[in-house]
Design a protein around this motif. Sequence first.
Motif, PDB file in Angstrom:
ATOM      1  N   ALA A   1       0.841  -1.207   0.000  1.00  0.00           N
ATOM      2  CA  ALA A   1       0.000   0.000   0.000  1.00  0.00           C
ATOM      3  C   ALA A   1       0.871   1.250   0.000  1.00  0.00           C
ATOM      4  O   ALA A   1       0.598   2.215  -0.726  1.00  0.00           O
ATOM      5  CB  ALA A   1      -0.947  -0.009   1.197  1.00  0.00           C
ATOM      6  N   LEU A   2       1.929   1.240   0.798  1.00  0.00           N
ATOM      7  CA  LEU A   2       2.846   2.371   0.837  1.00  0.00           C
ATOM      8  C   LEU A   2       3.496   2.586  -0.520  1.00  0.00           C
ATOM      9  O   LEU A   2       3.553   3.707  -1.028  1.00  0.00           O
ATOM     10  CB  LEU A   2       3.926   2.155   1.902  1.00  0.00           C
ATOM     11  CG  LEU A   2       5.066   3.173   1.901  1.00  0.00           C
ATOM     12  CD1 LEU A   2       4.556   4.538   2.350  1.00  0.00           C
ATOM     13  CD2 LEU A   2       6.194   2.707   2.787  1.00  0.00           C
ATOM     14  N   LEU A   3       3.988   1.509  -1.122  1.00  0.00           N
ATOM     15  CA  LEU A   3       4.621   1.624  -2.431  1.00  0.00           C
ATOM     16  C   LEU A   3       3.653   2.164  -3.480  1.00  0.00           C
ATOM     17  O   LEU A   3       4.018   3.008  -4.302  1.00  0.00           O
ATOM     18  CB  LEU A   3       5.170   0.270  -2.880  1.00  0.00           C
ATOM     19  CG  LEU A   3       6.386  -0.230  -2.138  1.00  0.00           C
ATOM     20  CD1 LEU A   3       6.747  -1.642  -2.578  1.00  0.00           C
ATOM     21  CD2 LEU A   3       7.554   0.705  -2.351  1.00  0.00           C
ATOM     22  N   THR A   4       2.426   1.706  -3.435  1.00  0.00           N
ATOM     23  CA  THR A   4       1.417   2.181  -4.376  1.00  0.00           C
ATOM     24  C   THR A   4       1.165   3.668  -4.185  1.00  0.00           C
ATOM     25  O   THR A   4       1.122   4.432  -5.154  1.00  0.00           O
ATOM     26  CB  THR A   4       0.110   1.381  -4.192  1.00  0.00           C
ATOM     27  OG1 THR A   4       0.382  -0.001  -4.429  1.00  0.00           O
ATOM     28  CG2 THR A   4      -0.959   1.845  -5.155  1.00  0.00           C
ATOM     29  N   ASP A   5       1.030   4.105  -2.936  1.00  0.00           N
ATOM     30  CA  ASP A   5       0.802   5.528  -2.648  1.00  0.00           C
ATOM     31  C   ASP A   5       1.988   6.384  -3.076  1.00  0.00           C
ATOM     32  O   ASP A   5       1.813   7.453  -3.655  1.00  0.00           O
ATOM     33  CB  ASP A   5       0.522   5.747  -1.161  1.00  0.00           C
ATOM     34  CG  ASP A   5      -0.818   5.192  -0.715  1.00  0.00           C
ATOM     35  OD1 ASP A   5      -1.669   4.898  -1.591  1.00  0.00           O
ATOM     36  OD2 ASP A   5      -1.007   5.041   0.500  1.00  0.00           O
ATOM     37  N   LEU A   6       3.203   5.922  -2.783  1.00  0.00           N
ATOM     38  CA  LEU A   6       4.389   6.683  -3.139  1.00  0.00           C
ATOM     39  C   LEU A   6       4.560   6.780  -4.650  1.00  0.00           C
ATOM     40  O   LEU A   6       4.981   7.812  -5.175  1.00  0.00           O
ATOM     41  CB  LEU A   6       5.635   6.073  -2.497  1.00  0.00           C
ATOM     42  CG  LEU A   6       5.725   6.186  -0.979  1.00  0.00           C
ATOM     43  CD1 LEU A   6       6.919   5.384  -0.460  1.00  0.00           C
ATOM     44  CD2 LEU A   6       5.814   7.625  -0.525  1.00  0.00           C
ATOM     45  N   GLU A   7       4.223   5.716  -5.350  1.00  0.00           N
ATOM     46  CA  GLU A   7       4.322   5.737  -6.812  1.00  0.00           C
ATOM     47  C   GLU A   7       3.288   6.691  -7.401  1.00  0.00           C
ATOM     48  O   GLU A   7       3.580   7.442  -8.323  1.00  0.00           O
ATOM     49  CB  GLU A   7       4.143   4.317  -7.363  1.00  0.00           C
ATOM     50  CG  GLU A   7       4.599   4.170  -8.802  1.00  0.00           C
ATOM     51  CD  GLU A   7       3.489   4.298  -9.813  1.00  0.00           C
ATOM     52  OE1 GLU A   7       3.803   4.540 -10.983  1.00  0.00           O
ATOM     53  OE2 GLU A   7       2.309   4.162  -9.446  1.00  0.00           O
ATOM     54  N   LYS A   8       2.096   6.692  -6.849  1.00  0.00           N
ATOM     55  CA  LYS A   8       1.047   7.590  -7.344  1.00  0.00           C
ATOM     56  C   LYS A   8       1.405   9.046  -7.140  1.00  0.00           C
ATOM     57  O   LYS A   8       1.057   9.898  -7.954  1.00  0.00           O
ATOM     58  CB  LYS A   8      -0.284   7.286  -6.650  1.00  0.00           C
ATOM     59  CG  LYS A   8      -0.948   6.026  -7.131  1.00  0.00           C
ATOM     60  CD  LYS A   8      -2.246   5.775  -6.386  1.00  0.00           C
ATOM     61  CE  LYS A   8      -2.861   4.463  -6.796  1.00  0.00           C
ATOM     62  NZ  LYS A   8      -4.043   4.135  -5.991  1.00  0.00           N
ATOM     63  N   THR A   9       2.091   9.360  -6.043  1.00  0.00           N
ATOM     64  CA  THR A   9       2.477  10.746  -5.768  1.00  0.00           C
ATOM     65  C   THR A   9       3.824  11.082  -6.399  1.00  0.00           C
ATOM     66  O   THR A   9       4.309  12.201  -6.218  1.00  0.00           O
ATOM     67  CB  THR A   9       2.524  11.022  -4.255  1.00  0.00           C
ATOM     68  OG1 THR A   9       3.466  10.144  -3.645  1.00  0.00           O
ATOM     69  CG2 THR A   9       1.161  10.852  -3.617  1.00  0.00           C
ATOM     70  N   ARG A  10       4.396  10.101  -7.130  1.00  0.00           N
ATOM     71  CA  ARG A  10       5.651  10.306  -7.864  1.00  0.00           C
ATOM     72  C   ARG A  10       6.802  10.715  -6.947  1.00  0.00           C
ATOM     73  O   ARG A  10       7.614  11.569  -7.287  1.00  0.00           O
ATOM     74  CB  ARG A  10       5.477  11.315  -8.981  1.00  0.00           C
ATOM     75  CG  ARG A  10       4.192  11.229  -9.748  1.00  0.00           C
ATOM     76  CD  ARG A  10       4.097  10.367 -10.922  1.00  0.00           C
ATOM     77  NE  ARG A  10       4.907  10.730 -12.063  1.00  0.00           N
ATOM     78  CZ  ARG A  10       5.197   9.836 -12.988  1.00  0.00           C
ATOM     79  NH1 ARG A  10       4.773   8.620 -12.866  1.00  0.00           N
ATOM     80  NH2 ARG A  10       5.908  10.164 -14.034  1.00  0.00           N
ATOM     81  N   GLU A  11       6.858  10.104  -5.778  1.00  0.00           N
ATOM     82  CA  GLU A  11       7.947  10.377  -4.849  1.00  0.00           C
ATOM     83  C   GLU A  11       9.269   9.912  -5.465  1.00  0.00           C
ATOM     84  O   GLU A  11       9.306   8.934  -6.211  1.00  0.00           O
ATOM     85  CB  GLU A  11       7.723   9.657  -3.519  1.00  0.00           C
ATOM     86  CG  GLU A  11       6.568  10.180  -2.711  1.00  0.00           C
ATOM     87  CD  GLU A  11       6.783  11.596  -2.196  1.00  0.00           C
ATOM     88  OE1 GLU A  11       7.940  12.010  -2.031  1.00  0.00           O
ATOM     89  OE2 GLU A  11       5.788  12.281  -1.956  1.00  0.00           O
ATOM     90  N   PRO A  12      10.363  10.577  -5.152  1.00  0.00           N
ATOM     91  CA  PRO A  12      11.673  10.150  -5.668  1.00  0.00           C
ATOM     92  C   PRO A  12      12.031   8.747  -5.164  1.00  0.00           C
ATOM     93  O   PRO A  12      11.626   8.346  -4.072  1.00  0.00           O
ATOM     94  CB  PRO A  12      12.639  11.184  -5.085  1.00  0.00           C
ATOM     95  CG  PRO A  12      11.813  12.326  -4.632  1.00  0.00           C
ATOM     96  CD  PRO A  12      10.446  11.782  -4.332  1.00  0.00           C
ATOM     97  N   PRO A  13      12.805   8.014  -5.968  1.00  0.00           N
ATOM     98  CA  PRO A  13      13.190   6.656  -5.558  1.00  0.00           C
ATOM     99  C   PRO A  13      13.855   6.599  -4.186  1.00  0.00           C
ATOM    100  O   PRO A  13      13.633   5.649  -3.432  1.00  0.00           O
ATOM    101  CB  PRO A  13      14.163   6.227  -6.663  1.00  0.00           C
ATOM    102  CG  PRO A  13      13.753   7.021  -7.847  1.00  0.00           C
ATOM    103  CD  PRO A  13      13.279   8.338  -7.311  1.00  0.00           C
ATOM    104  N   SER A  14      14.658   7.604  -3.829  1.00  0.00           N
ATOM    105  CA  SER A  14      15.324   7.577  -2.520  1.00  0.00           C
ATOM    106  C   SER A  14      14.312   7.619  -1.387  1.00  0.00           C
ATOM    107  O   SER A  14      14.503   6.971  -0.349  1.00  0.00           O
ATOM    108  CB  SER A  14      16.309   8.739  -2.391  1.00  0.00           C
ATOM    109  OG  SER A  14      15.645   9.976  -2.552  1.00  0.00           O
ATOM    110  N   VAL A  15      13.229   8.344  -1.556  1.00  0.00           N
ATOM    111  CA  VAL A  15      12.172   8.411  -0.541  1.00  0.00           C
ATOM    112  C   VAL A  15      11.496   7.050  -0.414  1.00  0.00           C
ATOM    113  O   VAL A  15      11.238   6.567   0.692  1.00  0.00           O
ATOM    114  CB  VAL A  15      11.144   9.515  -0.879  1.00  0.00           C
ATOM    115  CG1 VAL A  15       9.940   9.441   0.040  1.00  0.00           C
ATOM    116  CG2 VAL A  15      11.797  10.888  -0.810  1.00  0.00           C
ATOM    117  N   ILE A  16      11.241   6.415  -1.548  1.00  0.00           N
ATOM    118  CA  ILE A  16      10.587   5.105  -1.536  1.00  0.00           C
ATOM    119  C   ILE A  16      11.465   4.076  -0.822  1.00  0.00           C
ATOM    120  O   ILE A  16      10.986   3.322   0.028  1.00  0.00           O
ATOM    121  CB  ILE A  16      10.246   4.653  -2.968  1.00  0.00           C
ATOM    122  CG1 ILE A  16       9.178   5.584  -3.555  1.00  0.00           C
ATOM    123  CG2 ILE A  16       9.791   3.200  -2.997  1.00  0.00           C
ATOM    124  CD1 ILE A  16       8.885   5.367  -5.011  1.00  0.00           C
TER     125      ILE A  16
END
Length: 98
Positions: A29-44
């Motif tokens: 769920a976290l990965l899906t949310d972070l991908e949707k908000t286009r967070e930088p890879p380092s944040v993910i």
Amino acid sequence: MLDTLLGAELGALPPRYRQGFSEVRDIFALLTDLEKTREPPSVIVNEMLKLSGYMDMLTDDDSEEAAGRIENINELVNALTVWTDEHAGGGWPSSSKR
């Protein structure tokens, strides 16, 4: 399949599997949310490390091997930060290319 995993009812699972399944579901769920908000890879990567508890486990371990792994992870995060800075505005592929 991921939508099924994220929407699954935990009560249907045997009690000994509920916590592990819940943790895996939280990570996805976290990965899906972070991908949707286009967070930088380092944040993910940092969020995954926190949620999984991996960095905490390595920090609690006083061995040279754990220190080496922490150093490698920090280098990875730094490399991802540099990569993101170099590819600002175009770093993430569009969903249509997947």
